[in-house]
Design a protein around this motif. Sequence first.
Motif: not given
Length: 208
Positions: A118-138
């Motif tokens: 996540i840290i690296q992708m933010l440095k590449w220009g990704y944005q949380e909630g715009k171009t970067l998301f997660g899907f956790g599951f049980d």
Amino acid sequence: MTILRFSCKIKTQEQQPYVNPNLDPVLLVPGVGGSMLNAVDDRNGTEERVWVSVLAAECKMKTKLWSRYNPSTGKTESLDPNTRIMVPGDRNGLYAIDNLDPDLLIGSESVYYFHDMIIQMLKWGYQEGKTLFGFGFDFRQSNRLQETMDRLAAKLESVYNAAGGKKIDIITHSMGGLLVKCFMCLHSDIFEKYVKNWIAICAPFQGK
């Protein structure tokens, strides 16, 4: 003689993080043990993290997370009838798959999951909630559980809409790959509508 002293504070402009508007949205999907799990007490609505909770692992595992399979519902359910397990959805799903135990101050890197990515992708220009998301599951549940399939379908739609109609690149790890493969087989129309690329890291497709 009077000496006048003047102090001058120069306000520097806060540096804005680099954003690349041309990136396709990415959805990160973890494997077994790679999602935070919270226990909700249905009697009073209180919620606490039970996975991962290193400092209280034995107590919380025994009282909240120990479970058994219920063939009538097809779900793995907590032995405590008042406990319901859920995945926190903060930070567009990234919170639950980032640092699995934020309370652990010493040795916290031992409970990092997608944190470094996540840290690296933010440095590449990704944005949380715009171009970067997660899907956790049980991860205790079957990959075919309809509740999980419905959540993933809704997640794909919401990511697609948040990204302005751009198709999604999915990155999965371990059992997350089996979850997405199951979804692709059961809901190929939804998968084709929203997904552009899928990268599966260490997925046990051959049962290993």
